[in-house]
Design a protein around this motif. Structure first.
Motif, PDB file in Angstrom:
ATOM      1  N   TYR A   1     -32.049 -91.912  20.726  1.00  0.00           N
ATOM      2  CA  TYR A   1     -31.372 -91.498  19.501  1.00  0.00           C
ATOM      3  C   TYR A   1     -30.069 -90.766  19.799  1.00  0.00           C
ATOM      4  O   TYR A   1     -29.399 -90.277  18.907  1.00  0.00           O
ATOM      5  N   SER A   2     -29.714 -90.698  21.070  1.00  0.00           N
ATOM      6  CA  SER A   2     -28.442 -90.121  21.499  1.00  0.00           C
ATOM      7  C   SER A   2     -27.925 -91.016  22.617  1.00  0.00           C
ATOM      8  O   SER A   2     -28.363 -90.916  23.752  1.00  0.00           O
ATOM      9  N   ASN A   3     -27.010 -91.916  22.243  1.00  0.00           N
ATOM     10  CA  ASN A   3     -26.525 -92.898  23.195  1.00  0.00           C
ATOM     11  C   ASN A   3     -25.093 -93.266  22.864  1.00  0.00           C
ATOM     12  O   ASN A   3     -24.587 -92.923  21.798  1.00  0.00           O
ATOM     13  N   LYS A   4     -24.444 -93.952  23.791  1.00  0.00           N
ATOM     14  CA  LYS A   4     -23.072 -94.391  23.546  1.00  0.00           C
ATOM     15  C   LYS A   4     -22.745 -95.572  24.441  1.00  0.00           C
ATOM     16  O   LYS A   4     -23.443 -95.842  25.421  1.00  0.00           O
ATOM     17  N   TRP A   5     -21.694 -96.251  24.078  1.00  0.00           N
ATOM     18  CA  TRP A   5     -21.168 -97.349  24.882  1.00  0.00           C
ATOM     19  C   TRP A   5     -19.963 -96.833  25.641  1.00  0.00           C
ATOM     20  O   TRP A   5     -19.072 -96.223  25.067  1.00  0.00           O
ATOM     21  N   GLU A   6     -19.962 -97.049  26.945  1.00  0.00           N
ATOM     22  CA  GLU A   6     -18.806 -96.746  27.779  1.00  0.00           C
ATOM     23  C   GLU A   6     -18.306 -98.082  28.293  1.00  0.00           C
ATOM     24  O   GLU A   6     -18.886 -98.648  29.218  1.00  0.00           O
ATOM     25  N   GLU A   7     -17.254 -98.593  27.647  1.00  0.00           N
ATOM     26  CA  GLU A   7     -16.750 -99.940  27.895  1.00  0.00           C
ATOM     27  C   GLU A   7     -17.888-100.928  27.667  1.00  0.00           C
ATOM     28  O   GLU A   7     -18.397-101.034  26.575  1.00  0.00           O
ATOM     29  N   GLU A   8     -18.354-101.621  28.697  1.00  0.00           N
ATOM     30  CA  GLU A   8     -19.416-102.623  28.559  1.00  0.00           C
ATOM     31  C   GLU A   8     -20.803-102.055  28.857  1.00  0.00           C
ATOM     32  O   GLU A   8     -21.788-102.778  28.809  1.00  0.00           O
ATOM     33  N   THR A   9     -20.884-100.776  29.187  1.00  0.00           N
ATOM     34  CA  THR A   9     -22.129-100.176  29.640  1.00  0.00           C
ATOM     35  C   THR A   9     -22.745 -99.294  28.552  1.00  0.00           C
ATOM     36  O   THR A   9     -22.077 -98.438  27.988  1.00  0.00           O
ATOM     37  N   PHE A  10     -24.035 -99.510  28.290  1.00  0.00           N
ATOM     38  CA  PHE A  10     -24.786 -98.689  27.345  1.00  0.00           C
ATOM     39  C   PHE A  10     -25.343 -97.489  28.097  1.00  0.00           C
ATOM     40  O   PHE A  10     -25.986 -97.643  29.121  1.00  0.00           O
ATOM     41  N   LYS A  11     -25.085 -96.296  27.601  1.00  0.00           N
ATOM     42  CA  LYS A  11     -25.572 -95.081  28.256  1.00  0.00           C
ATOM     43  C   LYS A  11     -26.476 -94.324  27.287  1.00  0.00           C
ATOM     44  O   LYS A  11     -26.042 -93.877  26.243  1.00  0.00           O
ATOM     45  N   ALA A  12     -27.751 -94.200  27.663  1.00  0.00           N
ATOM     46  CA  ALA A  12     -28.711 -93.444  26.865  1.00  0.00           C
ATOM     47  C   ALA A  12     -28.687 -91.998  27.354  1.00  0.00           C
ATOM     48  O   ALA A  12     -29.147 -91.711  28.453  1.00  0.00           O
ATOM     49  N   GLU A  13     -28.118 -91.114  26.559  1.00  0.00           N
ATOM     50  CA  GLU A  13     -28.060 -89.711  26.959  1.00  0.00           C
ATOM     51  C   GLU A  13     -29.433 -89.056  26.831  1.00  0.00           C
ATOM     52  O   GLU A  13     -29.806 -88.228  27.641  1.00  0.00           O
ATOM     53  N   ARG A  14     -30.157 -89.419  25.787  1.00  0.00           N
ATOM     54  CA  ARG A  14     -31.522 -88.939  25.588  1.00  0.00           C
ATOM     55  C   ARG A  14     -32.419 -90.132  25.315  1.00  0.00           C
ATOM     56  O   ARG A  14     -32.172 -90.918  24.421  1.00  0.00           O
ATOM     57  N   LEU A  15     -33.479 -90.214  26.105  1.00  0.00           N
ATOM     58  CA  LEU A  15     -34.417 -91.322  26.015  1.00  0.00           C
ATOM     59  C   LEU A  15     -35.813 -90.735  26.116  1.00  0.00           C
ATOM     60  O   LEU A  15     -36.053 -89.837  26.916  1.00  0.00           O
ATOM     61  N   ILE A  16     -36.705 -91.241  25.296  1.00  0.00           N
ATOM     62  CA  ILE A  16     -38.091 -90.802  25.365  1.00  0.00           C
ATOM     63  C   ILE A  16     -38.941 -92.042  25.623  1.00  0.00           C
ATOM     64  O   ILE A  16     -38.802 -93.061  24.945  1.00  0.00           O
ATOM     65  N   VAL A  17     -39.794 -91.958  26.636  1.00  0.00           N
ATOM     66  CA  VAL A  17     -40.649 -93.059  27.041  1.00  0.00           C
ATOM     67  C   VAL A  17     -42.088 -92.677  26.715  1.00  0.00           C
ATOM     68  O   VAL A  17     -42.531 -91.580  27.069  1.00  0.00           O
ATOM     69  N   ILE A  18     -42.792 -93.573  26.042  1.00  0.00           N
ATOM     70  CA  ILE A  18     -44.179 -93.309  25.658  1.00  0.00           C
ATOM     71  C   ILE A  18     -45.031 -94.478  26.140  1.00  0.00           C
ATOM     72  O   ILE A  18     -44.690 -95.640  25.929  1.00  0.00           O
ATOM     73  N   SER A  19     -46.147 -94.151  26.800  1.00  0.00           N
ATOM     74  CA  SER A  19     -47.081 -95.193  27.239  1.00  0.00           C
ATOM     75  C   SER A  19     -48.486 -94.605  27.247  1.00  0.00           C
ATOM     76  O   SER A  19     -48.658 -93.388  27.184  1.00  0.00           O
ATOM     77  N   PRO A  20     -49.477 -95.473  27.344  1.00  0.00           N
ATOM     78  CA  PRO A  20     -50.843 -94.949  27.483  1.00  0.00           C
ATOM     79  C   PRO A  20     -50.934 -94.113  28.757  1.00  0.00           C
ATOM     80  O   PRO A  20     -50.344 -94.470  29.777  1.00  0.00           O
ATOM     81  N   PHE A  21     -51.645 -92.988  28.677  1.00  0.00           N
ATOM     82  CA  PHE A  21     -51.843 -92.180  29.882  1.00  0.00           C
ATOM     83  C   PHE A  21     -53.052 -92.719  30.622  1.00  0.00           C
ATOM     84  O   PHE A  21     -54.152 -92.786  30.082  1.00  0.00           O
ATOM     85  N   ILE A  22     -52.816 -93.129  31.867  1.00  0.00           N
ATOM     86  CA  ILE A  22     -53.889 -93.629  32.720  1.00  0.00           C
ATOM     87  C   ILE A  22     -54.230 -92.561  33.754  1.00  0.00           C
ATOM     88  O   ILE A  22     -55.349 -92.100  33.837  1.00  0.00           O
ATOM     89  N   ASN A  23     -53.237 -92.177  34.550  1.00  0.00           N
ATOM     90  CA  ASN A  23     -53.364 -91.080  35.514  1.00  0.00           C
ATOM     91  C   ASN A  23     -51.961 -90.707  35.987  1.00  0.00           C
ATOM     92  O   ASN A  23     -50.972 -91.332  35.583  1.00  0.00           O
ATOM     93  N   ASP A  24     -51.854 -89.693  36.836  1.00  0.00           N
ATOM     94  CA  ASP A  24     -50.542 -89.231  37.292  1.00  0.00           C
ATOM     95  C   ASP A  24     -49.808 -90.286  38.122  1.00  0.00           C
ATOM     96  O   ASP A  24     -48.586 -90.411  38.040  1.00  0.00           O
ATOM     97  N   GLU A  25     -50.554 -91.055  38.916  1.00  0.00           N
ATOM     98  CA  GLU A  25     -49.923 -92.089  39.738  1.00  0.00           C
ATOM     99  C   GLU A  25     -49.245 -93.147  38.866  1.00  0.00           C
ATOM    100  O   GLU A  25     -48.111 -93.568  39.137  1.00  0.00           O
ATOM    101  N   VAL A  26     -49.910 -93.575  37.810  1.00  0.00           N
ATOM    102  CA  VAL A  26     -49.340 -94.570  36.900  1.00  0.00           C
ATOM    103  C   VAL A  26     -48.136 -93.978  36.166  1.00  0.00           C
ATOM    104  O   VAL A  26     -47.109 -94.641  36.003  1.00  0.00           O
ATOM    105  N   THR A  27     -48.235 -92.723  35.757  1.00  0.00           N
ATOM    106  CA  THR A  27     -47.106 -92.063  35.101  1.00  0.00           C
ATOM    107  C   THR A  27     -45.887 -92.056  36.018  1.00  0.00           C
ATOM    108  O   THR A  27     -44.767 -92.326  35.586  1.00  0.00           O
ATOM    109  N   THR A  28     -46.097 -91.786  37.298  1.00  0.00           N
ATOM    110  CA  THR A  28     -44.999 -91.786  38.271  1.00  0.00           C
ATOM    111  C   THR A  28     -44.405 -93.189  38.405  1.00  0.00           C
ATOM    112  O   THR A  28     -43.176 -93.344  38.444  1.00  0.00           O
ATOM    113  N   GLN A  29     -45.245 -94.218  38.444  1.00  0.00           N
ATOM    114  CA  GLN A  29     -44.745 -95.595  38.545  1.00  0.00           C
ATOM    115  C   GLN A  29     -43.857 -95.934  37.341  1.00  0.00           C
ATOM    116  O   GLN A  29     -42.776 -96.515  37.496  1.00  0.00           O
TER     117      GLN A  29
END
Length: 152
Positions: free
Chosen positions: A95-123
């Motif tokens: 919800y906070s991003n911009k285009w720098e020439e041809e490149t999309f830059k996500a300044e703030r990104l939130i990633v959500i996934s099922p929690f399996i364990n810490d190893e999977v979270t790291t992957q």
């Protein structure tokens, strides 16, 4: 099925993880609730509001515990050599991003996934950070991810 699912929420600012937290409930509901909250912080004059869903492959060494097997059973788990592979749904909200020439830059990104364990979270975290760093090259999820099908 009395198992209450849990999701991991990874906050990324300028390509660095700033915070991780877990939330109770199925991942799709967590994504919807978080999107509702974030839309209040979003400045429509400054950036796009984007919610994406993708599948991320994960690998874990065998054997798996019963608890881990139960968590992964709904994510297309299969055995490949001495590893278990599964494909997890991963959502990204920016919800906070911009285009720098041809490149999309996500300044703030939130990633959500099922929690399996810490190893999977790291992957998942590593895959997202690598994808963000490669976006300028136009290969959002390639590169190191290509090696996942090779059996060493």
């Amino acid at each position: 099925m009395t198992t209450l699912s849990e999701s991991i929420i990874i906050y990324v600012e300028n390509n660095n993880v700033s915070k991780k937290e877990t939330a109770k409930g199925d991942t799709a509901s967590v994504v919807k609730d978080l999107a509702k909250k974030l839309i209040e912080e979003w400045d429509p004059n400054a950036s796009d509001f984007i919610v994406l869903k993708d599948q991320y492959p994960i690998k874990l060494p065998l054997p798996l515990s019963k608890e881990l097997m139960d968590k992964l059973s709904r994510f297309d788990i299969k055995r490949v050599g001495n590893e278990a592979e599964a494909s997890l749904p991963v959502y990204e909200i920016t919800y906070s991003n911009k285009w720098e020439e041809e490149t999309f830059k996500a300044e703030r990104l939130i990633v959500i996934s099922p929690f399996i364990n810490d190893e999977v979270t790291t992957q998942i975290t590593d895959a997202v950070i690598n994808a963000l760093n490669e976006e300028g090259e136009g290969e959002e999820q390639e590169g190191e991810e290509d090696d996942e099908e090779d059996i060493e």
